[in-house]
Design an enzyme around this catalytic site. Structure first.
Site, PDB file in Angstrom:
ATOM      1  CG  ASN A 116      17.906  26.647  72.198  1.00 41.17           C
ATOM      2  OD1 ASN A 116      18.775  26.366  72.061  1.00 41.17           O
ATOM      3  ND2 ASN A 116      17.306  25.388  71.583  1.00 41.17           N
ATOM      4  CE  LYS A 117      23.024  24.128  66.883  1.00 43.86           C
ATOM      5  NZ  LYS A 117      23.162  24.858  66.885  1.00 43.86           N
ATOM      6  CB  ALA A 156      24.346  29.723  75.618  1.00 43.46           C
ATOM      7  CG  ASP A 213      22.683  29.198  71.877  1.00 46.46           C
ATOM      8  OD1 ASP A 213      21.585  28.369  71.938  1.00 46.46           O
ATOM      9  OD2 ASP A 213      23.335  28.789  71.984  1.00 46.46           O
ATOM     10  NE  ARG A 270      27.156  21.950  72.487  1.00 47.87           N
ATOM     11  CZ  ARG A 270      26.115  21.843  73.353  1.00 47.87           C
ATOM     12  NH1 ARG A 270      26.483  21.211  74.316  1.00 47.87           N
ATOM     13  NH2 ARG A 270      24.964  21.958  73.201  1.00 47.87           N
TER      14      ARG A 270
HETATM   15  O1  MRU Z   1      25.757  24.683  68.383  1.00 48.90           O
HETATM   16  P1  MRU Z   1      25.355  24.628  69.826  1.00 48.90           P
HETATM   17  O2  MRU Z   1      25.447  23.224  69.793  1.00 48.90           O
HETATM   18  O3  MRU Z   1      26.398  25.073  70.904  1.00 48.90           O
HETATM   19  O4  MRU Z   1      24.345  25.422  70.431  1.00 48.90           O
HETATM   20  C1  MRU Z   1      23.622  24.670  71.895  1.00 48.90           C
HETATM   21  C2  MRU Z   1      22.530  25.366  72.342  1.00 48.90           C
HETATM   22  O5  MRU Z   1      21.801  25.830  71.043  1.00 48.90           O
HETATM   23  C3  MRU Z   1      22.019  24.879  73.196  1.00 48.90           C
HETATM   24  O6  MRU Z   1      20.313  24.222  73.177  1.00 48.90           O
HETATM   25  C4  MRU Z   1      22.668  26.119  74.070  1.00 48.90           C
HETATM   26  O7  MRU Z   1      23.198  27.016  74.142  1.00 48.90           O
HETATM   27  C5  MRU Z   1      21.129  25.591  75.471  1.00 48.90           C
HETATM   28  S1  MRU Z   1      21.600  26.056  76.618  1.00 48.90           S
HETATM   29  C6  MRU Z   1      21.914  25.299  77.971  1.00 48.90           C
END
Ligand code: MRU
Length: 357
Positions: free
Chosen positions: A252-253, A55, A242, A53
């Site tokens: 983002n998350k 991005a 993301d 997981r």
């Molecule tokens: O659902 P996930 O764990 O794939 O979400 C990831 C995020 O939201 C991260 O903050 C994002 O991808 C960071 S990029 C290194």
């Protein structure tokens, strides 16, 4: 990064060249498992279930998914089907579609008998590039953090949300790359780690990787950030992304937006660390245009943890019958973002285009 003295990437081609190996992030922090993926279906499953997981990492994983697909067949119809299956796994991170399209573009100019080798080479190239992009982000972010720490004179407190460390990328991470570089250079830093409900990427992954690297950190409940900011205990917020739109809206998350609001209200700078494959130049308005992944309500209803006896178990924390909504990402509008840290430098969100003319 190093785990027990050995350098690891989160994804790599197996030594026999017939498979892809990943660190299974669903086992962390209680167990460290490397899984071998041999087919397109294995990779689709790994992305969907979040064994991989983050991005940039799901971009790299999707590229290797295309490579695995070419081990079965290399005709156009099959590659289109494989691309569709991979792109459908997770909708929000733009890196996934970017990587799949990049591999497909390379393959379209190559006769079917050469496509397998070309796909594996391209996936490996995407991985190497990801590491280089994150290192460049790390260097720019390091400059920022070291200047802030010099001005402050004491330990710099950085708040981060979710996991934007090396586990979310092939190596180094985005938001955490500057932190690792600052720590390695002897600059006193401390990270407030949002636990990041519902899947706890902060508590399970960010805390784990910072701990393995010896970076001082403290896990906090998601709702504690605003309180700490009001008391002057956060110097800067650093998150990953993301998908970032051309005008600098940052997706983002889930929960990132609330941190940005609290940071804005308290005059705390808010930075997003963003490699260029995470920028979607076709989109302007993040709130109306970015597809937000809705995940299973089970992620809220159940939590996984280790018992005192050492067994890893899932337990239910919601009453039977309660409805659950689980949007996995939110959008922080550009006006709340102090700066975007890219591999080409740091800029205000509305000047992204000038860094990438
Ligand atoms: O659902 P996930 O764990 O794939 O979400 C990831 C995020 O939201 C991260 O903050 C994002 O991808 C960071 S990029 C290194």
């Amino acid at each position: 990064m190093n785990i027990q003295g050995r350098a690891w990437r989160t994804i790599f081609a197996s030594a026999d060249g017939a498979a892809v190996e990943i660190i299974d992030q669903t086992s962390l922090p209680h167990a460290f498992h490397v899984r071998r993926l041999e087919t397109l279906e294995d990779m689709v499953h790994a992305i969907r279930t979040m064994q991989v997981r983050g991005a940039p990492l799901i971009g790299a994983a999707a590229a290797y998914g295309m490579a695995l697909a070419t081990r079965a067949r290399t005709d156009d119809a099959w590659l289109a089907q494989a691309a569709e299956a991979l792109v459908a796994t997770r909708p929000t991170a733009v890196n996934l579609r970017w990587a799949v399209e990049r591999v497909r573009q390379v393959l379209q100019d190559i006769p079917p008998e050469g496509r397998c080798e070309a796909a594996w080479n391209e996936a490996a190239r995407i991985c190497d590039e990801d590491v280089a992009l994150n290192q460049a982000i790390g260097r720019y972010g390091f400059g920022l953090l070291s200047a802030m720490q010099l001005k402050k004179g004491t330990t710099l407190h950085i708040l981060t949300h979710c996991n934007a460390g090396w586990l979310a990328t092939v190596d180094w991470g985005t938001a955490l790359a500057p932190v690792y570089m600052a720590h390695d250079a002897g600059i006193p830093v401390h990270v407030w780690v949002d636990e990041t409900r519902p899947r706890n990427q902060g508590a399970s992954l960010t805390a784990w990787e910072l701990g393995k690297h010896g970076v001082p950190h403290t896990v906090i409940a998601d709702n504690a950030g605003g309180h700490l900011m009001q008391r002057g205990q956060v110097d800067v917020v650093m998150v990953g992304a993301d998908r970032v739109t051309a005008k600098g809206d940052v997706c983002n998350k889930i929960g990132t937006y609330l941190k940005a609001l609290a940071a804005f209200d308290n005059g705390v700078p808010f930075y997003a660390a963003v490699p260029s494959p995470s920028i979607d130049w076709k989109m302007e308005d993040g709130i109306t245009e970015i597809p937000i992944e809705t995940r299973s309500g089970e992620e809220l209803a159940w939590v996984q943890g280790r018992t005192v006896e050492g067994a890893v178990l899932r337990v239910q924390i919601l009453p039977e019958g309660s409805a659950v909504a689980n949007p996995a990402f939110d959008v922080t509008p550009a006006r709340l973002v102090t700066g975007i840290i890219t591999e080409r430098g740091i800029c205000p969100p509305d000047q992204l285009k000038s860094l990438f003319p």
